[in-house]
Design a protein around this motif. Structure first.
Motif, PDB file in Angstrom:
ATOM      1  N   SER A  35      -3.746  16.690  -0.147  1.00  0.00           N
ATOM      2  CA  SER A  35      -3.879  17.334  -1.457  1.00  0.00           C
ATOM      3  C   SER A  35      -4.109  16.285  -2.547  1.00  0.00           C
ATOM      4  O   SER A  35      -4.896  16.501  -3.471  1.00  0.00           O
ATOM      5  CB  SER A  35      -2.631  18.168  -1.760  1.00  0.00           C
ATOM      6  OG  SER A  35      -1.487  17.348  -1.900  1.00  0.00           O
ATOM      7  N   THR A  39      -8.037  15.794  -4.227  1.00  0.00           N
ATOM      8  CA  THR A  39      -8.123  15.997  -5.677  1.00  0.00           C
ATOM      9  C   THR A  39      -8.549  14.723  -6.393  1.00  0.00           C
ATOM     10  O   THR A  39      -9.524  14.713  -7.158  1.00  0.00           O
ATOM     11  CB  THR A  39      -6.770  16.481  -6.225  1.00  0.00           C
ATOM     12  OG1 THR A  39      -6.377  17.677  -5.544  1.00  0.00           O
ATOM     13  CG2 THR A  39      -6.867  16.755  -7.710  1.00  0.00           C
ATOM     14  N   SER A  42     -12.075  13.469  -5.360  1.00  0.00           N
ATOM     15  CA  SER A  42     -13.160  14.235  -5.959  1.00  0.00           C
ATOM     16  C   SER A  42     -13.410  13.792  -7.396  1.00  0.00           C
ATOM     17  O   SER A  42     -14.559  13.627  -7.823  1.00  0.00           O
ATOM     18  CB  SER A  42     -12.839  15.731  -5.920  1.00  0.00           C
ATOM     19  OG  SER A  42     -12.751  16.199  -4.588  1.00  0.00           O
ATOM     20  N   VAL A  43     -12.330  13.592  -8.155  1.00  0.00           N
ATOM     21  CA  VAL A  43     -12.465  13.133  -9.538  1.00  0.00           C
ATOM     22  C   VAL A  43     -13.133  11.763  -9.581  1.00  0.00           C
ATOM     23  O   VAL A  43     -14.053  11.510 -10.374  1.00  0.00           O
ATOM     24  CB  VAL A  43     -11.083  13.093 -10.225  1.00  0.00           C
ATOM     25  CG1 VAL A  43     -11.191  12.444 -11.606  1.00  0.00           C
ATOM     26  CG2 VAL A  43     -10.510  14.496 -10.346  1.00  0.00           C
TER      27      VAL A  43
END
Length: 240
Positions: A35, A39, A42-43
């Motif tokens: 997780s 997250t 991706s950023v």
């Protein structure tokens, strides 16, 4: 002298309960780490493709630092070194007061390390999309943020789904390093039982089978997801 096989050590208590507990901790560490990795990765992956040189440089520096330091060294740095560098109150909280400190340290370390790999995967996925699609989105009045949200990322994720699956599987395997800071996941419990029973071959064969079952389950689920999200004209696992 021939080795004496005793597979019964797997079914007696407390050994069976230890194995089940090890599998549960492995899954928890892997899912919680993923997780963070997905997250943050991706950023950072998006940051590696924007126009701002400062943002690209920051994301690039993150990738270079985390992917060039061995994961085991990072695990030790987070668990043993970081509390000593923080103010005394914070360091004491990390070492003694934080519930399941070993678990959370392993999750953060593994998540941040895998994020740099996810970042490069996302960057490559966005880079493989024709610039014409982004220009078309901008021409219709979309903002750059909306172009990423509605065009580049939805298409990019579908292209890199097999690569993301590989990174997810790597988290399951890398979670075994958590035993070095005291997390009794599957590998840790396997070693524990082997030391109690002096039956290492049975225990490590069992761990091998369980890791294989977990990763094959993930692979099967991701094949289903890939077959349902594939883009026309794209070669995917399901299409092959």
């Amino acid at each position: 002298m021939r080795y004496s096989w005793h597979w019964s050590v797997l079914t007696i208590e407390p050994h069976f309960g230890w194995i089940v507990s090890g599998v549960q901790w492995t899954i928890l560490v892997s899912l919680a780490s993923w997780s963070i990795a997905f997250t943050l990765g991706s950023v950072l992956g998006v940051a590696r493709t924007v126009r701002s040189p400062a943002v690209r440089a920051f994301a690039g520096a993150y990738v270079e630092v985390f992917r060039n330091v061995p994961l085991l060294v990072q695990m030790f740095l987070w668990y043993f070194v970081l509390p000593e560098l923080l103010p005394e109150r914070w360091g004491t909280w990390l070492k003694r007061e934080l519930p399941d400190a070993e678990f959370w340290t392993a999750v953060v370390c593994l998540g941040l390390y895998t994020a740099c790999r996810v970042c490069e995967t996302v960057r490559s996925g966005i880079g493989s999309i024709s610039r014409g699609q982004a220009y078309a989105g901008l021409a219709t009045g979309l903002t750059p943020f909306q172009v990423y949200r509605h065009i580049l990322l939805p298409v990019g994720y579908r292209i890199i789904l097999p690569a993301l699956t590989t990174e997810f599987l790597s988290i399951f395997k890398n979670s075994s390093l958590a035993l070095t800071i005291g997390v009794l996941e599957l590998t840790g419990q396997t070693r524990r039982i082997a030391e109690y029973t002096f039956q290492p071959i049975e225990m490590f064969l069992t761990a091998t089978v369980l890791y294989g079952l977990m990763t094959l389950t993930v692979t099967g689920l991701m094949r289903i997801v890939e077959s349902r999200t594939q883009l026309p004209g794209m070669i995917t696992v399901a299409a092959r």
